[in-house]
Design an enzyme around this catalytic site. Structure first.
Site, PDB file in Angstrom:
ATOM      1  N   HIS A 209     -12.955   4.400   8.908  1.00  0.00           N
ATOM      2  CA  HIS A 209     -12.231   3.194   8.463  1.00  0.00           C
ATOM      3  C   HIS A 209     -12.861   2.603   7.186  1.00  0.00           C
ATOM      4  O   HIS A 209     -13.407   1.499   7.205  1.00  0.00           O
ATOM      5  CB  HIS A 209     -12.203   2.149   9.598  1.00  0.00           C
ATOM      6  CG  HIS A 209     -11.139   1.108   9.415  1.00  0.00           C
ATOM      7  ND1 HIS A 209     -10.492   0.505  10.456  1.00  0.00           N
ATOM      8  CD2 HIS A 209     -10.610   0.542   8.295  1.00  0.00           C
ATOM      9  CE1 HIS A 209      -9.625  -0.379  10.008  1.00  0.00           C
ATOM     10  NE2 HIS A 209      -9.681  -0.366   8.686  1.00  0.00           N
TER      11      HIS A 209
ATOM     12  N   ARG B 181      11.474  -0.469   8.165  1.00  0.00           N
ATOM     13  CA  ARG B 181      12.456  -1.148   9.014  1.00  0.00           C
ATOM     14  C   ARG B 181      13.814  -1.211   8.301  1.00  0.00           C
ATOM     15  O   ARG B 181      14.853  -1.021   8.884  1.00  0.00           O
ATOM     16  CB  ARG B 181      11.984  -2.569   9.333  1.00  0.00           C
ATOM     17  CG  ARG B 181      11.162  -2.635  10.603  1.00  0.00           C
ATOM     18  CD  ARG B 181      10.465  -3.948  10.738  1.00  0.00           C
ATOM     19  NE  ARG B 181       9.545  -4.162   9.621  1.00  0.00           N
ATOM     20  CZ  ARG B 181       8.717  -5.185   9.515  1.00  0.00           C
ATOM     21  NH1 ARG B 181       8.686  -6.098  10.439  1.00  0.00           N
ATOM     22  NH2 ARG B 181       7.913  -5.309   8.488  1.00  0.00           N
TER      23      ARG B 181
ATOM     24  N   ILE C 264       0.843  -1.203   0.000  1.00  0.00           N
ATOM     25  CA  ILE C 264       0.000   0.000   0.000  1.00  0.00           C
ATOM     26  C   ILE C 264       0.876   1.250   0.000  1.00  0.00           C
ATOM     27  O   ILE C 264       0.609   2.198  -0.750  1.00  0.00           O
ATOM     28  CB  ILE C 264      -0.979  -0.027   1.199  1.00  0.00           C
ATOM     29  CG1 ILE C 264      -1.976  -1.185   1.027  1.00  0.00           C
ATOM     30  CG2 ILE C 264      -1.730   1.306   1.326  1.00  0.00           C
ATOM     31  CD1 ILE C 264      -2.882  -1.445   2.228  1.00  0.00           C
TER      32      ILE C 264
ATOM     33  N   ARG D 203      -3.334   1.824  10.716  1.00  0.00           N
ATOM     34  CA  ARG D 203      -3.961   1.438  11.971  1.00  0.00           C
ATOM     35  C   ARG D 203      -3.836   2.590  12.956  1.00  0.00           C
ATOM     36  O   ARG D 203      -2.761   3.194  13.080  1.00  0.00           O
ATOM     37  CB  ARG D 203      -3.269   0.195  12.554  1.00  0.00           C
ATOM     38  CG  ARG D 203      -3.553  -1.086  11.796  1.00  0.00           C
ATOM     39  CD  ARG D 203      -5.022  -1.497  11.913  1.00  0.00           C
ATOM     40  NE  ARG D 203      -5.306  -2.764  11.287  1.00  0.00           N
ATOM     41  CZ  ARG D 203      -5.908  -2.909  10.099  1.00  0.00           C
ATOM     42  NH1 ARG D 203      -6.258  -1.852   9.392  1.00  0.00           N
ATOM     43  NH2 ARG D 203      -6.157  -4.113   9.615  1.00  0.00           N
TER      44      ARG D 203
ATOM     45  N   ILE E  77      -3.999   5.804   7.020  1.00  0.00           N
ATOM     46  CA  ILE E  77      -4.952   4.833   6.435  1.00  0.00           C
ATOM     47  C   ILE E  77      -4.585   3.424   6.912  1.00  0.00           C
ATOM     48  O   ILE E  77      -5.109   2.437   6.399  1.00  0.00           O
ATOM     49  CB  ILE E  77      -4.961   4.864   4.888  1.00  0.00           C
ATOM     50  CG1 ILE E  77      -3.550   4.895   4.310  1.00  0.00           C
ATOM     51  CG2 ILE E  77      -5.752   6.061   4.370  1.00  0.00           C
ATOM     52  CD1 ILE E  77      -2.773   3.653   4.344  1.00  0.00           C
TER      53      ILE E  77
ATOM     54  N   GLU F  23     -10.983   2.655  17.969  1.00  0.00           N
ATOM     55  CA  GLU F  23     -12.194   2.601  17.131  1.00  0.00           C
ATOM     56  C   GLU F  23     -13.283   1.811  17.834  1.00  0.00           C
ATOM     57  O   GLU F  23     -12.984   0.780  18.441  1.00  0.00           O
ATOM     58  CB  GLU F  23     -11.856   1.924  15.801  1.00  0.00           C
ATOM     59  CG  GLU F  23     -11.077   2.835  14.881  1.00  0.00           C
ATOM     60  CD  GLU F  23     -10.553   2.125  13.641  1.00  0.00           C
ATOM     61  OE1 GLU F  23     -11.093   1.072  13.252  1.00  0.00           O
ATOM     62  OE2 GLU F  23      -9.593   2.637  13.065  1.00  0.00           O
TER      63      GLU F  23
HETATM   64  C1  8YV Z   1     -11.165  -3.756   6.416  1.00  0.00           C
HETATM   65  C2  8YV Z   1      -8.695  -3.362   6.809  1.00  0.00           C
HETATM   66  O1  8YV Z   1     -12.161  -3.023   5.835  1.00  0.00           O
HETATM   67  O2  8YV Z   1      -8.032  -5.089   5.382  1.00  0.00           O
HETATM   68  C3  8YV Z   1      -7.807  -4.462   6.405  1.00  0.00           C
HETATM   69  O3  8YV Z   1      -6.832  -4.741   7.115  1.00  0.00           O
HETATM   70  O4  8YV Z   1      -8.430  -2.665   7.721  1.00  0.00           O
HETATM   71  C4  8YV Z   1      -9.919  -3.058   6.039  1.00  0.00           C
HETATM   72  O5  8YV Z   1      -9.740  -3.410   4.707  1.00  0.00           O
HETATM   73  C5  8YV Z   1     -11.607  -3.908   7.791  1.00  0.00           C
HETATM   74  O6  8YV Z   1     -10.596  -3.971   8.699  1.00  0.00           O
HETATM   75  C6  8YV Z   1     -12.475  -5.137   7.874  1.00  0.00           C
HETATM   76  O7  8YV Z   1     -12.600  -5.587   9.141  1.00  0.00           O
END
Ligand code: 8YV
Length: 318
Positions: free
Chosen positions: A284, A180, A160, A237, A235, A266
């Protein structure tokens, strides 16, 4: 008549177009979330369940894994797996799969949406229009910040992070990253120190994995190094950023803007972030497009079917 394999689904996948229905069509689903007493439900119904379906949010902890004596596979809908106890799974010989790649582009797109929304004060402008305050815009909405040609720092240059960095080309941005380790396969500058990256960057985007190793990686020093004109985007955690430090920095004018899709606790969002004009807040939704959620669902189901056909997973977590 063939009997359907029995699986356990931790929670409803209502954020996916048809996952609940497709699971119910092909499997005998034990719906754990419908049972108030989870422990008792697992004791009474756990035997004979060989596969669990979960999500990045719902996870699978050691208690769940160890309460299922016949468990062999956990198939998660989502890429992050810090909520799945991989060690407990490994200790029991349980395979785990996630859904990498299929959500990369949409999450990267959303990161850019947040960068632009933060820099150009889009949420604030939207609120003015809705409130009938068009005539009060001048003098009340501070001028935004140009995005094109600026400096973009990416924390975590995985799939990503790289997709976010690549999009920087279209905006004539110089990109550097902190990881890292330095990567030899990317054209971007590496900053071994996160403080140095934050000092250099105009925009700092968090795209690293979650979990204990990255908790509060973005602390007060990093936030203040980004500075009063800096814009931070998350985007990944929520816990990667020290949310208290972030809130304090915004309140004291030590950070320009925070544009966030994820939060430390959250679904709780601090009032100070809600009240601030210098935040963009999303619930999220990084992967929440029809195309991506369907692709995540397809890949989760493919993993599950593959386990029942061959005992192997298509996208195992290594
Ligand atoms: C999800 C996400 O929508 O894939 C992940 O790790 O954080 C998101 O794509 C979400 O966490 C589904 O529980």
């Amino acid at each position: 008549m063939t009997t359907k394999p029995r699986i356990l689904q931790v929670g409803s996948l209502s954020g996916s177009p048809s996952a609940n229905q497709r699971l119910a069509n092909d499997y005998d689903v034990f719906e754990l979330w419908k049972h108030g007493d989870r422990k008792a439900a697992l004791t009474d119904h756990g035997k004979g369940i060989t596969a669990v379906v979960t999500s990045a949010t719902m996870g699978a902890d050691a208690d769940l894994i160890n309460a299922l004596p016949d468990l062999k596979a956990i198939c998660s809908w989502g890429v992050g797996y810090e909520t799945i106890d991989i060690q407990a799974a490994r200790a029991r010989g349980v395979l785990v799969s996630n859904t990498p790649d299929v959500l990369t582009d949409c999450v990267a797109d959303l990161a850019w949406g947040l960068m632009i929304a933060g820099a150009r004060r889009m949420s604030l402008g939207d609120r003015f229009v809705r409130a009938g305050r068009w005539g009060q815009v001048h003098g009340n909405i501070p001028l935004g910040t140009r995005v094109s040609g600026k400096k973009l720092g990416v924390i975590g240059l995985g799939r990503i992070g790289q997709a976010i960095a690549r999009r920087g080309d279209g905006f004539d941005m110089e990109v550097r990253y902190h990881n890292r380790r330095a990567r030899s396969d990317v054209p971007y500058g590496y900053e071994a120190s996160l403080i140095d990256l934050a000092t250099w960057a105009d925009f700092l985007v968090v795209a690293t994995v979650g979990g204990p190793e990255t908790r509060h990686l973005v602390n007060q020093q990093v936030i203040e190094a980004l500075g009063p004109k800096g814009i931070i985007v998350n985007i990944a955690r929520g816990p990667v950023i020290d949310e208290q430090a972030l809130t304090t920095a915004l309140e004291n004018g030590k950070l320009g803007c925070a544009a966030l899709d994820v939060f430390e606790y959250e679904p709780k969002v601090p009032e100070a972030l809600i009240d601030s004009d210098n935040t963009v807040l999303l619930p999220h939704i990084g992967s929440a497009t029809y195309e991506t959620r369907l692709a995540m669902e397809d890949l989760m189901l493919e993993n599950l079917a593959s386990y029942f056909q061959s005992g192997k997973l298509v996208t195992p977590v290594e």
